[in-house]
Design a protein around this motif. Structure first.
Motif, short mmCIF file in Angstrom:
data_model
loop_
_atom_site.label_atom_id
_atom_site.label_comp_id
_atom_site.label_asym_id
_atom_site.label_seq_id
_atom_site.Cartn_x
_atom_site.Cartn_y
_atom_site.Cartn_z
N HIS A 98 0.82 -1.22 0.00
CA HIS A 98 0.00 0.00 0.00
C HIS A 98 0.85 1.27 0.00
N VAL A 99 1.87 1.30 0.84
CA VAL A 99 2.70 2.51 0.91
C VAL A 99 3.49 2.70 -0.38
N ALA A 100 4.15 1.64 -0.84
CA ALA A 100 4.93 1.74 -2.08
C ALA A 100 4.02 1.97 -3.28
N GLY A 101 2.97 1.16 -3.39
CA GLY A 101 2.07 1.31 -4.54
C GLY A 101 1.33 2.63 -4.52
N GLY A 102 0.86 3.04 -3.35
CA GLY A 102 0.15 4.32 -3.26
C GLY A 102 1.03 5.50 -3.60
N LEU A 103 2.29 5.44 -3.16
CA LEU A 103 3.23 6.53 -3.46
C LEU A 103 3.55 6.59 -4.94
N LEU A 104 3.80 5.45 -5.56
CA LEU A 104 4.11 5.42 -6.99
C LEU A 104 2.92 5.90 -7.82
N LEU A 105 1.72 5.45 -7.47
CA LEU A 105 0.54 5.90 -8.20
C LEU A 105 0.31 7.39 -8.02
N THR A 188 -5.26 4.79 0.27
CA THR A 188 -3.86 5.18 0.42
C THR A 188 -3.45 6.16 -0.66
N LEU A 189 -3.96 5.97 -1.86
CA LEU A 189 -3.65 6.89 -2.96
C LEU A 189 -4.09 8.31 -2.63
N ILE A 190 -5.28 8.46 -2.10
CA ILE A 190 -5.78 9.80 -1.75
C ILE A 190 -4.90 10.44 -0.69
N ILE A 191 -4.47 9.63 0.30
CA ILE A 191 -3.58 10.15 1.34
C ILE A 191 -2.26 10.62 0.74
N MET A 192 -1.69 9.83 -0.16
CA MET A 192 -0.41 10.18 -0.77
C MET A 192 -0.54 11.42 -1.66
N LEU A 193 -1.63 11.53 -2.39
CA LEU A 193 -1.85 12.72 -3.21
C LEU A 193 -1.95 13.96 -2.34
N ALA A 194 -2.63 13.83 -1.21
CA ALA A 194 -2.71 14.97 -0.28
C ALA A 194 -1.33 15.33 0.26
N GLY A 195 -0.51 14.31 0.53
CA GLY A 195 0.84 14.58 1.01
C GLY A 195 1.70 15.27 -0.03
N LEU A 196 1.55 14.90 -1.29
CA LEU A 196 2.31 15.55 -2.36
C LEU A 196 1.98 17.03 -2.48
N GLN A 197 0.74 17.37 -2.19
CA GLN A 197 0.33 18.77 -2.27
C GLN A 197 0.95 19.63 -1.17
N THR A 198 1.46 18.98 -0.12
CA THR A 198 2.09 19.74 0.97
C THR A 198 3.56 20.05 0.66
N VAL A 199 4.11 19.44 -0.39
CA VAL A 199 5.50 19.70 -0.75
C VAL A 199 5.57 21.04 -1.47
N LEU A 225 9.90 15.49 2.83
CA LEU A 225 8.75 16.32 3.15
C LEU A 225 7.46 15.51 3.19
N MET A 226 7.43 14.35 2.54
CA MET A 226 6.27 13.48 2.58
C MET A 226 6.33 12.45 3.70
N SER A 227 7.41 12.46 4.48
CA SER A 227 7.56 11.44 5.52
C SER A 227 6.42 11.45 6.55
N PRO A 228 5.85 12.60 6.96
CA PRO A 228 4.69 12.53 7.87
C PRO A 228 3.49 11.82 7.24
N THR A 229 3.28 12.04 5.94
CA THR A 229 2.18 11.36 5.26
C THR A 229 2.44 9.87 5.16
N ILE A 230 3.66 9.48 4.84
CA ILE A 230 4.01 8.06 4.75
C ILE A 230 3.88 7.40 6.12
N PHE A 231 4.28 8.11 7.16
CA PHE A 231 4.15 7.58 8.52
C PHE A 231 2.68 7.36 8.87
N PHE A 232 1.83 8.31 8.56
CA PHE A 232 0.40 8.17 8.83
C PHE A 232 -0.18 6.98 8.07
#
Length: 309
Positions: A98-105, A188-199, A225-232
């Protein structure tokens, strides 16, 4: 400038007299529905589980005091060790995929310039999450059937032997991890997209201006900068995965040879098939302690790798 300095007319416009204070009971009234639900569905069952762990109860006859017998039984229960190992493997596989796939997507969608296409892809990936686990389990039980499933059909057309995904102990747990990925990756994808917007875009452009390659920008700017999102995402995914029940119960019933039986499924069978509610309550407390312990370790370890802005 305050309302009082503007005169009586400003106080009238605000709708509140001077010196007005919200009554305390109003705040409690707003939070009371959530607190009531928390007490009834979280605290009360938790306290009941603790109490029942000191009794033997078969749901039919009055409960009998058991002292610490249920806790002593834990140390000799080899089946519990086996299902806990299954659950840890499933949870680890779920977190990694989920973390790897969500981040790549998320990175791929973030570079899609066509907003309509990006929205369609996001909706497509998120849609399976809206389907109940029962429907998803029955769907994939058919899709991966070696005889009737269309995946097996196309594999045979190109000369690849079709394994019995849910009947082979070597494939069953991996297959369920894949089904879980398909069902829940949208969240997970939605979470990662939200994290990318914080960069901040300014930092990325500054690194590119200094001559950093795309790889260097990703590992030295975007990822920290995405580490808090990945941690969550890691914490939430592990908690959900460790409580998995539906696909194991519906697709494999814990088989073959208990290779896919999760600890929550074992708890369920202990309570409602073996009618040993006291011991099932003890297992529930073990699950709670493990989830809390792993989460605490994750928070402790986060101080070493999570970037705090």
């Amino acid at each position: 400038m305050t309302i009082s300095s503007l005169g009586p007319s400003a106080a009238r416009v605000s709708g509140r007299p001077r010196g007005y204070r919200q009554p305390a009971w109003l705040g409690y009234a707003f939070i009371s529905p959530a607190m009531l639900l928390f007490l009834v569905f979280i605290v009360a069952p938790f306290v009941a589980a603790i109490a029942l762990s000191f009794f033997n109860w078969d749901l039919l006859t009055p409960a009998q005091p058991a002292g610490l017998a249920n806790y002593a039984q834990l140390f000799g229960d080899r089946q519990l060790v086996h299902v806990l190992a299954n659950t840890f493997v499933f949870a680890l596989g779920s977190v990694v995929t989920h973390v790897a796939g969500g981040l790549l997507l998320a990175l791929a969608l973030n570079h899609v310039m066509n907003r309509i296409l990006a929205s369609v892809v996001k909706a497509t990936l998120f849609f399976p999450l809206l389907i109940s686990w029962a429907a998803v389990a029955l769907l994939w039980k058919y899709v991966l059937d070696p005889t009737f499933g269309y995946i097996g059909y196309y594999l045979r057309q190109i000369g690849i032997p079709t394994p019995s995904f849910f009947a082979d102990p070597h494939w069953a747990l991996a297959a369920i991890i894949g089904v879980d990925f398909w069902h829940t990756i949208g969240y997970t994808l939605i979470i990662m997209l939200a994290g990318l917007q914080t960069v901040p875009r300014e930092l990325v452009e500054a690194a590119q201006t200094d001559g950093a390659s795309s790889r260097q920008v990703f590992f030295n700017v975007t990822l920290p900068l995405m580490s808090p999102t990945i941690f969550f995402a890691t914490v939430i995914t592990f908690i959900g995965a460790f409580q998995i029940f539906d696909p194991m119960q519906i697709i494999t019933q814990g088989g073959p040879n208990e290779s896919t039986m999760s600890v929550v499924q074992y708890l369920y069978l202990t309570a409602f098939q073996s009618f040993n509610v006291g011991y099932a309550s003890t297992i529930a407390l073990v699950v709670f302690v493990i989830v809390m312990g792993v989460t605490a370790v994750q928070f402790w370890a986060s101080r070493r790798w999570v970037y705090q802005s």
